[in-house]
Design an enzyme around this catalytic site. Sequence first.
Site, PDB file in Angstrom:
ATOM      1  N   ASP A  88       0.836  -1.202   0.000  1.00  0.00           N
ATOM      2  CA  ASP A  88       0.000   0.000   0.000  1.00  0.00           C
ATOM      3  C   ASP A  88       0.873   1.256   0.000  1.00  0.00           C
ATOM      4  O   ASP A  88       1.146   1.815   1.050  1.00  0.00           O
ATOM      5  CB  ASP A  88      -0.911  -0.025   1.223  1.00  0.00           C
ATOM      6  CG  ASP A  88      -1.987   1.037   1.200  1.00  0.00           C
ATOM      7  OD1 ASP A  88      -2.224   1.615   0.123  1.00  0.00           O
ATOM      8  OD2 ASP A  88      -2.584   1.304   2.257  1.00  0.00           O
ATOM      9  N   GLU A 122      -3.315  10.420  -0.690  1.00  0.00           N
ATOM     10  CA  GLU A 122      -4.489   9.534  -0.615  1.00  0.00           C
ATOM     11  C   GLU A 122      -4.753   9.059   0.802  1.00  0.00           C
ATOM     12  O   GLU A 122      -5.904   8.846   1.187  1.00  0.00           O
ATOM     13  CB  GLU A 122      -4.274   8.323  -1.541  1.00  0.00           C
ATOM     14  CG  GLU A 122      -5.497   7.418  -1.703  1.00  0.00           C
ATOM     15  CD  GLU A 122      -5.611   6.320  -0.656  1.00  0.00           C
ATOM     16  OE1 GLU A 122      -6.678   5.687  -0.578  1.00  0.00           O
ATOM     17  OE2 GLU A 122      -4.627   6.084   0.107  1.00  0.00           O
ATOM     18  N   GLU A 123      -3.693   8.918   1.585  1.00  0.00           N
ATOM     19  CA  GLU A 123      -3.842   8.370   2.932  1.00  0.00           C
ATOM     20  C   GLU A 123      -4.457   9.360   3.918  1.00  0.00           C
ATOM     21  O   GLU A 123      -4.820   8.971   5.029  1.00  0.00           O
ATOM     22  CB  GLU A 123      -2.483   7.897   3.463  1.00  0.00           C
ATOM     23  CG  GLU A 123      -1.857   6.740   2.689  1.00  0.00           C
ATOM     24  CD  GLU A 123      -2.599   5.425   2.872  1.00  0.00           C
ATOM     25  OE1 GLU A 123      -3.625   5.405   3.585  1.00  0.00           O
ATOM     26  OE2 GLU A 123      -2.149   4.426   2.301  1.00  0.00           O
TER      27      GLU A 123
END
Length: 337
Positions: A88, A122-123
Amino acid sequence: MELMKIESTTKQEGALAVAIKDYLKTKGWNIIVQPMPGEPNRSNILATRLHYDEGGPRILFNTHLDTVPPYIPPTTDGKFIYGRGSNDAKGQIASMIFAIQKIAENHPEYAEDIGLLLVVGEETDHVGMKEANKLNLKPEFLIVGEPTEMKFAHAQKGAVKVRFDSNGIAAHSGYPHMGDSAVHKLIDVLHDLLKHKWPSSPELGETTINVGLINGGQAVNALAEKATASIAIRNTYPAKEVLETVKKLVNKRVEIGDVGMNDPVILTKPPPPFESVPVAFNTDIPYFDYRNHLKGCFLFGAGSITNAHSMSEFISIEELEKSVDVHVDLALKLLRK
């Protein structure tokens, strides 16, 4: 592993973007670097085979440059790769780079129809995808890389993130009637939120809630003057309805601060023989403005979300290699329709 050697925790994605840009240029890709406003050292990367024209390629591969902290350098035992971003999402970046390169080399007639968008943030706040909308990309198909255990996702839960600010009156804890504890008020609110029966969905399962951050007080023998907490709700029904329920349960006992939210997303089921499942994690998909005009939106990747964000994050090398072929096969099926 070379990607993983470059730390790219959120807000520190700059060096990774430069390395990927330089690598893709050597492979014949046209690169657009899109800096974040006010943060020139953070940039999205768009790779296309030809010079980019508004609208862009028919198929857009997408994943994210940032990882959650802390940075964990890569190691391998020859079967698995361990470390931050292994699944990820640096594993997804590597898989997609090899996939687009394989299509460009083995199927040059489709090279101009594919592109790769890598975004920051995105996190946390999805700022990279929000900024990427300014590129006016209008693909027919979006293929997003996240660790889904080699199964396509046909739906993802939404997310509602809320911060609470509690204000009290400081006093000696031996004389609680002289003050008003901000911590106690906050605990009562969080208890009510955690015990509430949130609606479920036959497709997505239970709506879940997590108190991720909590802080407050100034001394163990004093009533707390201030306290804060942040929660994340993985919603299976519209985010606005979730927020309304939160407001009713809070009932003005504490202040509602920052709010971020998006609805669940129904994704495209893959063509046979690929398997599909619902997932509980969030992605950048809800923040891609053109999503409702897509012919298909797919979510797929090697690795498991169950070990992502953990100190033991890892990915299977065999899965990673197979994921390249899945990306290529899917893209060719879609382009040949």
